[in-house]
Enzyme design. Structure first.
Site, PDB file in Angstrom:
ATOM      1  N   ARG A 178       0.770  -1.176  -0.060  1.00 18.08           N
ATOM      2  CA  ARG A 178      -0.139  -0.186  -0.092  1.00 18.08           C
ATOM      3  C   ARG A 178       1.016   1.214  -0.037  1.00 18.08           C
ATOM      4  NH1 ARG A 178      -2.349   0.178   4.771  1.00 18.08           N
ATOM      5  NH2 ARG A 178      -1.172   1.948   5.631  1.00 18.08           N
ATOM      6  N   GLU A 236       4.454   7.288   2.474  1.00 15.56           N
ATOM      7  CA  GLU A 236       5.175   6.288   2.729  1.00 15.56           C
ATOM      8  C   GLU A 236       4.921   4.787   1.807  1.00 15.56           C
ATOM      9  OE1 GLU A 236       5.102   4.838   6.702  1.00 15.56           O
ATOM     10  OE2 GLU A 236       2.890   4.595   6.677  1.00 15.56           O
ATOM     11  N   ASN A 277       4.110   0.885   2.106  1.00 17.02           N
ATOM     12  CA  ASN A 277       4.115  -0.329   3.142  1.00 17.02           C
ATOM     13  C   ASN A 277       4.403  -1.490   2.377  1.00 17.02           C
ATOM     14  OD1 ASN A 277       2.892   1.198   5.521  1.00 17.02           O
ATOM     15  ND2 ASN A 277       1.882   2.033   3.701  1.00 17.02           N
ATOM     16  N   SER A 330      -2.868  -3.175   5.978  1.00 16.98           N
ATOM     17  CA  SER A 330      -4.242  -3.733   6.468  1.00 16.98           C
ATOM     18  C   SER A 330      -5.196  -2.917   5.876  1.00 16.98           C
ATOM     19  CB  SER A 330      -4.035  -3.566   7.959  1.00 16.98           C
ATOM     20  OG  SER A 330      -4.011  -2.342   8.197  1.00 16.98           O
ATOM     21  N   LYS A 384      11.897   3.244   6.303  1.00 15.52           N
ATOM     22  CA  LYS A 384      11.998   4.409   5.929  1.00 15.52           C
ATOM     23  C   LYS A 384      13.465   4.991   5.320  1.00 15.52           C
ATOM     24  CE  LYS A 384       7.984   5.259   7.642  1.00 15.52           C
ATOM     25  NZ  LYS A 384       7.565   3.966   8.139  1.00 15.52           N
ATOM     26  N   LYS A 417      11.305  10.839  11.409  1.00 16.46           N
ATOM     27  CA  LYS A 417      10.676   9.729  11.298  1.00 16.46           C
ATOM     28  C   LYS A 417      11.856   8.611  11.634  1.00 16.46           C
ATOM     29  CE  LYS A 417       7.093  10.365   7.633  1.00 16.46           C
ATOM     30  NZ  LYS A 417       6.318   9.566   6.583  1.00 16.46           N
ATOM     31  N   GLU A 470       7.432   0.806  11.166  1.00 11.89           N
ATOM     32  CA  GLU A 470       6.116   1.055  10.300  1.00 11.89           C
ATOM     33  C   GLU A 470       5.309   1.553  11.195  1.00 11.89           C
ATOM     34  OE1 GLU A 470       5.349  -0.454   7.363  1.00 11.89           O
ATOM     35  OE2 GLU A 470       7.569  -0.478   7.235  1.00 11.89           O
ATOM     36  N   GLY A 471       4.578   2.435  10.677  1.00 15.63           N
ATOM     37  CA  GLY A 471       3.477   3.511  11.474  1.00 15.63           C
ATOM     38  C   GLY A 471       4.085   4.794  11.640  1.00 15.63           C
ATOM     39  N   ARG A 490      -8.393   7.250   4.664  1.00 11.18           N
ATOM     40  CA  ARG A 490      -8.554   7.358   6.220  1.00 11.18           C
ATOM     41  C   ARG A 490      -8.605   8.991   6.153  1.00 11.18           C
ATOM     42  NH1 ARG A 490      -3.343   4.303   6.974  1.00 11.18           N
ATOM     43  NH2 ARG A 490      -2.930   5.306   4.848  1.00 11.18           N
TER      44      ARG A 490
END
Length: 653
Positions: free
Chosen positions: A308, A324, A326, A331, A488, A542, A546-547, A629
């Site tokens: 994604r 970013e 993924n 998910s 990253k 960063k 992840e996240g 989102r």
């Protein structure tokens, strides 16, 4: 004559005072939360706009004018993705354990909606900003009536600079672009109509599996069916320029191919992450596994990627900028499809009253396409007795998103099982021919929905399980090399001049990717570091995670950089610097815990991609649905209280 004039003035004064009194009274009433009624339960699963409401059930639907209560996590704020609480990336607060989060971030540009018409603003043209040939409008509400952007100061990158080289970000004070077309503020929807829409949306969500586990119920992340609540949703889809939607879809297969080739370049991965290894223990452990596979000359002949790529639309340049990419645990392929269906259904019933067309909400087939890719990988493994194994966390409140994917596999394709890393360690065995057997069942494909954060490895058992999987012949989604490629640091390395050409031959593809790159720099660039200390509001720090729960913003960027400089350690290698993106905010209706909240919000578009390669043959390389989102565009003062995210969909404009 003078007496008459005096009497007239006194009368006017009384009228003015009465007018002010009534306006203050009305304003006081408007500021209060409004508890609306709830309708009689609709007997039909399909949404109908002709539902009748009575007094008995009115108390269940509430409409509130702000989300301040929900910004406090103790009051029920936050959002789960793979059982990871979303706290937003606008702040610097830390959660107990870092989780993979909905990565909505950055300071918004706010759209206000007075009732008067807008005037055209030409200040941007005077600045000579490069916006391309298309006249693309900012993200906004999809409903039509009067709207105007508030004039504010926004920090921009000067067009004289080139991204991803040693540059400084310039501060430019400009006025926001004023929209040219009239629009309606969704906050002004008739309360009775809004009440019906909220109720129907809640019914639809409950009937169609748009649900998550309730964190207030102890077993909701363990036992299916216990403690289910509707997923946080936006009541209406978010408007998005069709040209940028097309651009994002066209980028998906190019990114798929790029990261597959990056995963094969072991020297590039090891060299790029060598300094990071010294500063970050988690990355070091992943690199250790990768090194063991290199020493074994382990080849992944069947490679599966379910990716994604996340984007925001910059408010001023109208550029689609990547946040970013993924490569592990991408998910919400299940629930994102449900939200798109919900919005299409709502607009089928209420679209005529809102002047909206449900056909402008793109159909979302992410779960079907991910299931197809997993099934094709299973076929390529060529063992009809083998299963697809999903690696999960011990407690998974987002299990229903995952079960949508498992259900697709079970109904149409092979057997699907779910295990934690600890269970794989306890039940897993590697046969001499490289077959992985877990709980007595041979495994063809391992799909990771856990294993991407240090908290997923609380003991050596979990690391042993990860190594066992990598040793085996199963198709891994992702393999250890794919996992590292999504870090990253690798994203920052790929943004350097001439690096993309190392992996891609097509110059047009390279240009398309570079167009969506935001500014990215390592912390060994002294010029950029000095600029970030001087103007921290233009940057985001960063970590290699992840996240976004550990991202650093605002003045905390300056403090972190000064601390790292003073320490004289290798800690700088654990972070990258990224240009801060300034998206547009828009009025939104956010529904959580059965309550509809009115607020301004910003959105992030995620485009899924599926890639399957069997030796030299590319079996699948395609865009595979999307995820939208949305979160409130509130202040980033304090990380935990900064955000409240919901699932959303697109309305192409």
């Amino acid at each position: 004559m003078n007496q008459r004039r005096k009497n007239n003035l006194q009368s006017a004064g009384i009228c003015q005072r009465l007018f002010c009194f009534f306006m203050k009274s009305l304003a006081a009433q408007a500021a209060k939360p409004v508890t609306l009624g709830s309708p009689v339960i609709n007997q039909q699963p399909r949404i109908t706009s002709r539902s009748r409401f009575d007094e008995q059930t009115l108390a269940s639907i509430e409409i509130e004018d702000d989300t301040r209560a929900l910004l406090d996590n103790k009051a029920g704020g936050g959002f789960f993705q793979d059982d990871r609480k979303f706290t937003g990336e606008n702040g610097t607060g830390k959660t107990k354990t870092p989780r993979k989060m909905v990565s909505i971030k950055d300071e918004p540009e706010i759209i206000n909606h007075p009732n008067k018409k807008r005037r055209k603003n030409n200040e941007r043209q005077m600045l000579g900003l490069e916006t391309g040939n298309e006249d693309v409008r900012p993200l906004r509400s999809i409903l039509k009536v009067g709207s105007k952007l508030r004039e504010t100061s926004v920090q921009m990158i000067s067009p004289k600079h080139t991204r991803n080289s040693t540059i400084k970000l310039d501060s430019i004070d400009i006025k926001n672009e004023i929209l040219e077309e009239p629009m309606l503020n969704p906050h002004d929807i008739d309360p009775n109509l809004l009440q019906k829409m909220v109720y129907d949306a809640l019914v639809w969500s409950s009937l169609h599996g748009l649900v998550v586990g309730d964190r207030n119920v102890q077993r909701s992340g363990i036992v299916p069916g216990v403690g289910m609540v509707h997923a946080p949703i936006s009541l209406l889809p978010m408007s998005f320029p069709e040209s940028h939607w097309t651009q994002a879809c066209e980028l998906a297969p190019i990114f798929n191919e790029l990261f597959d080739r990056v995963s094969l370049d072991t020297k590039f991965l090891q060299d790029s992450l060598e300094r990071t290894r010294k500063a970050d223990n988690f990355t070091s452990r992943l690199l250790d596994i990768h090194s063991k596979m290199i020493n074994m000359n382990k080849k992944e002949e069947i490679r599966l990627g379910l990716h994604r790529s996340d984007y925001m639309l910059d408010a001023q340049t109208k550029s689609l900028l990547q946040i970013e990419f993924n490569t592990i645990s991408s998910s919400f392929c299940g629930l994102s499809c449900r939200v798109s269906e919900l919005h299409r259904n709502l607009l089928t019933c209420y679209g005529s009253q809102l002047d909206l067309d449900f056909k402008k909400v793109p159909e979302n087939t992410a779960v079907d396409q991910f299931a197809k890719a997993l099934a094709e990988a299973w076929k390529a493994y060529n063992n009809p007795r083998a299963a697809v194994l999903t690696v999960i966390q011990p407690e998974e409140r987002n299990m229903y998103d995952q079960h949508w994917l498992s259900s697709m596999l079970r109904e149409k394709y092979p057997l699907s099982v779910r295990k934690t890393l600890a269970e794989i360690k306890a039940e897993g065995k590697l046969q001499p021919d490289g077959t992985l057997v877990v709980g007595g069942e041979p495994i063809a494909v391992v799909y990771f929905r856990a294993g991407y954060a240090p908290t997923d490895y609380p003991s050596e058992k979990e690391w042993d399980a990860r190594l066992l999987i990598e040793h085996s012949l199963v198709v891994k989604c992702p393999s250890i090399s794919y996992h590292l490629a999504g870090s990253k640091k690798i994203q920052q390395e790929l943004a350097k001049p001439n690096i993309l050409e190392r992996f891609l031959d097509n110059k047009e593809d390279v240009a398309k990717l570079r167009k969506c790159f935001a500014g990215l720099w390592s912390l060994d660039d002294s010029i950029v570091i000095s600029d970030a200390i001087e103007k921290p509001e233009l940057y985001v720090m960063k970590p290699q995670r992840e996240g976004g729960g550990n991202n650093i913003y605002g003045d905390d960027v300056r403090e972190a950089l000064l601390r790292i400089q003073k320490g004289g350690t290798e800690e700088d290698a654990a972070y990258i610097l990224m240009q801060r993106i300034f998206p547009t905010a828009f009025p939104a209706l956010l529904v959580r815990d059965g309550i509809c909240h009115k607020d301004h919000a910003i959105s992030e578009l995620g485009v899924y991609g599926a890639y399957l390669r069997n030796k030299e043959k590319i079996v699948i390389n395609e865009q595979s649905g999307y995820l939208m989102r949305t979160k409130v565009s509130s202040s980033n003062e304090g990380g935990v209280a900064a955000g409240f995210a919901v699932l959303d969909s697109l309305y192409l404009d």
